[in-house]
Scaffold this motif. Structure first.
Motif, short mmCIF file in Angstrom:
data_model
loop_
_atom_site.label_atom_id
_atom_site.label_comp_id
_atom_site.label_asym_id
_atom_site.label_seq_id
_atom_site.Cartn_x
_atom_site.Cartn_y
_atom_site.Cartn_z
N ASP A 62 -10.15 0.75 5.10
CA ASP A 62 -9.03 1.10 5.98
C ASP A 62 -7.88 1.77 5.23
OD1 ASP A 62 -10.34 -0.03 8.17
OD2 ASP A 62 -9.59 -2.04 7.70
N CYS A 63 -7.98 1.84 3.90
CA CYS A 63 -6.90 2.46 3.11
C CYS A 63 -7.04 3.99 3.13
CB CYS A 63 -6.94 1.96 1.67
SG CYS A 63 -6.64 0.19 1.50
N ARG A 64 -5.94 4.67 3.41
CA ARG A 64 -5.98 6.13 3.45
C ARG A 64 -5.73 6.70 2.06
NH1 ARG A 64 -1.86 7.87 7.99
NH2 ARG A 64 -0.60 6.37 6.84
N PRO A 65 -6.41 7.79 1.73
CA PRO A 65 -6.15 8.43 0.43
C PRO A 65 -4.78 9.09 0.42
CG PRO A 65 -7.68 9.75 1.73
CD PRO A 65 -7.46 8.48 2.49
N GLY A 66 -4.33 9.51 -0.76
CA GLY A 66 -3.05 10.18 -0.90
C GLY A 66 -3.08 11.57 -0.28
N PRO A 67 -1.94 12.24 -0.26
CA PRO A 67 -1.86 13.56 0.40
C PRO A 67 -2.77 14.61 -0.23
CG PRO A 67 0.15 13.05 -0.84
CD PRO A 67 -0.65 11.81 -0.79
N ASN A 68 -3.10 14.43 -1.50
CA ASN A 68 -3.97 15.39 -2.18
C ASN A 68 -5.36 14.81 -2.42
OD1 ASN A 68 -1.84 17.32 -2.40
ND2 ASN A 68 -1.02 16.11 -4.13
N PRO A 117 -6.32 5.58 -2.87
CA PRO A 117 -5.19 4.76 -2.38
C PRO A 117 -4.60 3.95 -3.53
CG PRO A 117 -7.11 4.56 -0.95
CD PRO A 117 -7.56 5.32 -2.14
N GLN A 118 -3.28 3.79 -3.50
CA GLN A 118 -2.59 3.04 -4.56
C GLN A 118 -2.05 1.73 -3.99
OE1 GLN A 118 0.03 5.12 -7.24
NE2 GLN A 118 -0.82 7.12 -6.64
N ILE A 119 -2.38 0.63 -4.68
CA ILE A 119 -1.98 -0.70 -4.25
C ILE A 119 -1.11 -1.31 -5.33
CG2 ILE A 119 -2.79 -2.91 -3.32
CD1 ILE A 119 -3.92 -0.46 -1.85
N SER A 120 -0.05 -1.97 -4.92
CA SER A 120 0.79 -2.67 -5.89
C SER A 120 0.86 -4.14 -5.51
CB SER A 120 2.20 -2.08 -5.90
OG SER A 120 3.02 -2.83 -6.77
N VAL A 143 0.86 -1.17 0.00
CA VAL A 143 0.00 0.00 0.00
C VAL A 143 0.90 1.23 0.00
CG1 VAL A 143 -1.81 1.25 1.22
CG2 VAL A 143 -1.78 -1.24 1.28
N LYS A 144 0.74 2.06 -1.01
CA LYS A 144 1.63 3.21 -1.15
C LYS A 144 1.57 4.08 0.11
CE LYS A 144 2.86 7.01 -4.21
NZ LYS A 144 2.55 7.75 -5.46
N GLY A 145 2.76 4.37 0.63
CA GLY A 145 2.85 5.16 1.85
C GLY A 145 2.99 4.32 3.09
N GLY A 146 2.73 3.01 2.98
CA GLY A 146 2.86 2.13 4.13
C GLY A 146 4.31 1.68 4.31
N PRO A 147 4.72 1.44 5.56
CA PRO A 147 6.12 1.08 5.81
C PRO A 147 6.46 -0.37 5.44
CG PRO A 147 4.88 1.08 7.86
CD PRO A 147 3.96 1.59 6.80
N LYS A 148 5.45 -1.22 5.34
CA LYS A 148 5.72 -2.64 5.05
C LYS A 148 4.51 -3.23 4.33
CE LYS A 148 4.08 -4.02 9.64
NZ LYS A 148 4.42 -4.71 10.90
N PRO A 149 4.68 -4.39 3.73
CA PRO A 149 3.54 -5.02 3.05
C PRO A 149 2.44 -5.37 4.04
CG PRO A 149 5.61 -6.14 2.52
CD PRO A 149 5.90 -5.21 3.64
N VAL A 150 1.20 -5.43 3.53
CA VAL A 150 0.06 -5.78 4.38
C VAL A 150 -0.60 -7.05 3.85
CG1 VAL A 150 -0.36 -3.37 4.98
CG2 VAL A 150 -1.61 -4.40 3.08
#
Length: 691
Positions: free
Chosen positions: A68-74, A78-81, A52-59
């Protein structure tokens, strides 16, 4: 709906989705071991990690909600890879841990070729191990006659534990110990008691739980695979029959959301050895009190001699539980040409097909159980009569939105219910408002009144049906968009027989009267092994096994089992289904409709078709709905209103269980050594590992 960007692709998914479901909706493939769509979330294998983009580790995507996913700063979605280097490295690490203690059993493991761990190891495994210590060893566990254990292979995904507790309703499996000492087992290693335990083999993602009867029998790539339908009960579960040569090796479930989801009962799965044991492979004639092998010509001649001596009104036929509609149609046609209207299906005396099919089918449909909010079970034990349908009831009950009442056997149905009484008197009290459960039914939006075989198989079965139909009307169970009157049959052939009008004609005898002393001169038994024909009747048995019907017969004509013929069946909800031939009958045995057609020619009453397509064309002219495979011809609720008005006296005696032994209900099951062992375990004497 919530917007997400998954691997650069923007999609919208419901907020209650997990990340795993959202990723799959976007077309990404997420590996998993502990996650299963029909089980609660455990989140303990960690194979489904995503970034999850912005997360410190994989989930763990199976346990992380979209909301539970937070939107981006703007405020961007949420972006998932699912394919980033972080994800690949994390999954490879998880796989390395999973394989640390896993034995190199693949060449001898029955799961080989169908193993999730093998598949995922191809994508995320490595060709070397950094683990130099000894692998842990776990003692195999005894789970009964059906499930074989190799617990060294277990990865503690706990699917089996959750399946037993949630789907089966028999929380007999659990974990002992912690960390490296954790083991999956049953309490005191006793045998499992659920009728659905064979599904544990399907949901185990490794080779820890395999099929004990199938152990070391074949490899999946050796087998021919045929899609078919189960006939062990009236549910009509979708199955796949795997054969090697002419021999059926195993039976597995197919997914059918409307009927069995992806489960099958243990009887469905494990009667395989009964298909090749005690088979009738040539005709027999009784001479000097003993059955002796004969040719088809001699067998037909013996039947012809008796039939020509008998008055057509003293000839009859009773169909058994496993008959397909084609042979039922042919047999009815033959009896009509012989001048007889004496015909019945085993256990069907309470039903009058002239009223319409709504009076004898499961009108709410099996999938419709999930819309019900109140259920009254009258004279039925769904756990024994239809284990898969019972699992659907439990599934709905677990939501907390279904209230259940039972009149009949006070048995363990795997869910809680209000016990309202044992017999017809309790039904009368409920109908008269002398029981509070009537208010539960009346206040429900979608109530169901379910009538089972324990009620309909009694002499007053027709009156009980009428009383249940009247109750369904009185509580508002019949309305636009909902028909809450449900008949749960326990035999695969019964609804199809009633659809064809395979029932006594005007002045005809039902099964009880046909089997009474002096009722008939000649009786054709189409696999009807549960009936007892009295002495003095010339009994012609068309069937597959040397069971009770064959022991009593004067002439035996060997037929084909359901895996050896192409035939139509109609399940308890009125759904037309196709069983396909996976093999061929043994020896001189032939398909039942072909036997009846050949016999008609010898009797001088030749039927007007000599091929299966021609027979079906004639049958479809009589019952057009039978040509619509996997569809339900809905019944007219007026039939239920007519049934409700028929009345009748109801005995006060309690309902007697329709099935004494779940594992031994038909000739195929009674010929199975595996079913015999299951019956012995279920009778009370449970083996433990020490034994």
């Amino acid at each position: 709906m919530t917007k997400l960007i998954i691997d650069g692709k923007e999609i919208e998914v419901p907020a209650e989705y997990t990340l795993l479901q959202a990723c799959e909706a976007a077309g990404a493939e997420i590996p998993r071991f502990c996650y299963h769509e029909r089980l609660s979330i455990a989140g303990n294998c960690r194979m489904c990690l995503v970034e999850v983009k912005g997360g410190p580790k994989p989930v763990a995507s199976c346990a992380w909600g979209v909301r539970d996913c937070r939107p981006g700063p703007n405020g961007e979605p949420p972006q998932i890879s699912t394919r980033s280097p972080m994800v690949k490295k994390a999954r490879e690490g998880v796989m390395e841990f999973l394989l640390i203690n896993h034995p190199l059993d693949c060449p001898i493991c029955d799961q080989g070729g169908e193993c999730d761990l093998q598949d995922q190891a191809m994508g995320y495994g490595v060709d070397t191990s950094r683990f130099a210590e000894n692998k842990r060893a776990v003692e195999d566990k005894y789970l009964g006659a059906l499930v074989k254990t190799s617990m060294n292979r277990c990865i503690q995904c706990t699917r089996c534990v959750r399946f037993s507790a949630e789907i089966c309703g028999a929380p007999e499996m659990g974990a002992t110990g912690r960390g490296e000492d954790m083991e999956i087992t049953t309490y005191l290693e006793s045998a499992l008691t659920s009728e659905l335990q064979g599904n544990l083999v399907d949901i185990c993602p490794v080779g820890a739980l395999t099929s004990k009867p199938y152990a070391f029998a074949a490899r999946p790539w050796e087998l021919g695979k045929t899609q078919s339908i189960d006939v062990m009960d009236a549910v009509g579960s979708a199955i796949r029959v795997d054969t090697r040569g002419r021999e059926v090796m195993r039976i597995l479930p197919r997914v059918n959301e409307a009927v069995n989801e992806e489960w099958i009962s243990d009887k469905t799965r494990h009667i395989v050895d009964g298909l090749r044991t005690q088979r009738l492979d040539r005709p027999y004639i009784r001479q000097d009190g003993a059955l002796r092998p004969a040719s088809w010509r001699d067998a037909f001649a013996a039947i012809t001699a008796k039939v020509k001596q008998a008055d057509g009104k003293r000839i009859g036929a009773i169909a058994g539980d496993l008959a397909a509609v084609e042979e039922l149609f042919a047999l009815k046609d033959l009896l009509s040409k012989l001048g007889s209207v004496n015909m019945a299906v085993q256990g069907g005396d309470a039903f009058n097909p002239a009223r319409g099919r709504a009076s004898y089918i499961f009108n709410p449909t099996i999938a419709g159980i999930e819309q019900a909010d109140a259920l009254l079970i009258v004279g039925s034990n769904p756990r024994k009569e239809a284990a898969i349908l019972n699992a659907r009831i439990r599934k709905r009950w677990r939501t907390g939105q279904l209230r259940i009442g039972v009149i009949g056997e006070n048995a363990d149905l795997t869910y809680e219910y209000d016990y309202l009484g044992a017999g017809g008197e309790s039904l009368a009290d409920l109908a008269a408002g002398r029981n509070n459960f009537r208010d539960v039914l009346k206040n429900a939006s979608n109530p169901i009144v379910l009538v089972g075989a324990a009620a309909t198989s009694r002499p007053d079965g027709a009156a009980i049906l009428a009383a249940a139909a009247k109750l369904a009307m009185d509580i508002g169970g019949l309305k636009d968009g909902w028909n809450g009157f449900a008949v749960l049959h326990d035999a695969a052939s019964r609804v199809g027989a009633l659809d064809l009008g395979f029932a006594p004609g005007k002045g005809g005898l039902n099964a009880a009267r046909m089997t009474a002393p002096g009722g008939l001169d000649v009786l054709f038994s189409l696999g009807a092994d549960e009936i007892k024909a009295p002495d003095g009747i010339f009994l012609v048995y068309i069937g597959t096994h040397g069971d009770a019907g064959a022991h009593r017969a004067d002439v035996i004509l060997p037929g084909a089992a359901y895996t050896e013929k192409t035939g139509l069946y109609v399940n308890t909800e009125g759904r037309v289904q196709m069983a396909n031939r996976a093999g061929f009958p043994p020896g001189e045995a032939r398909e039942d409709w072909a036997i009846i057609r050949a016999l008609s020619e010898v009797l001088g009453k030749t039927l007007g078709y000599d091929s299966l397509p021609a027979l079906r064309q004639a049958m479809f002219r009589t019952a057009p709905h039978l040509m619509r495979i996997d569809q339900i011809e809905a019944g007219d609720s007026r039939a239920i209103r007519e049934l409700a008005g028929s009345g009748g006296g109801i005995e006060k005696s309690p309902f007697k269980a329709a099935i004494d032994d779940y594992y031994l209900t038909n000739p195929i099951a009674r010929a199975s050594a595996v079913m015999a062992e299951c019956s012995r375990l279920a009778s009370g004497r449970m083996l433990t590992a020490a034994e």
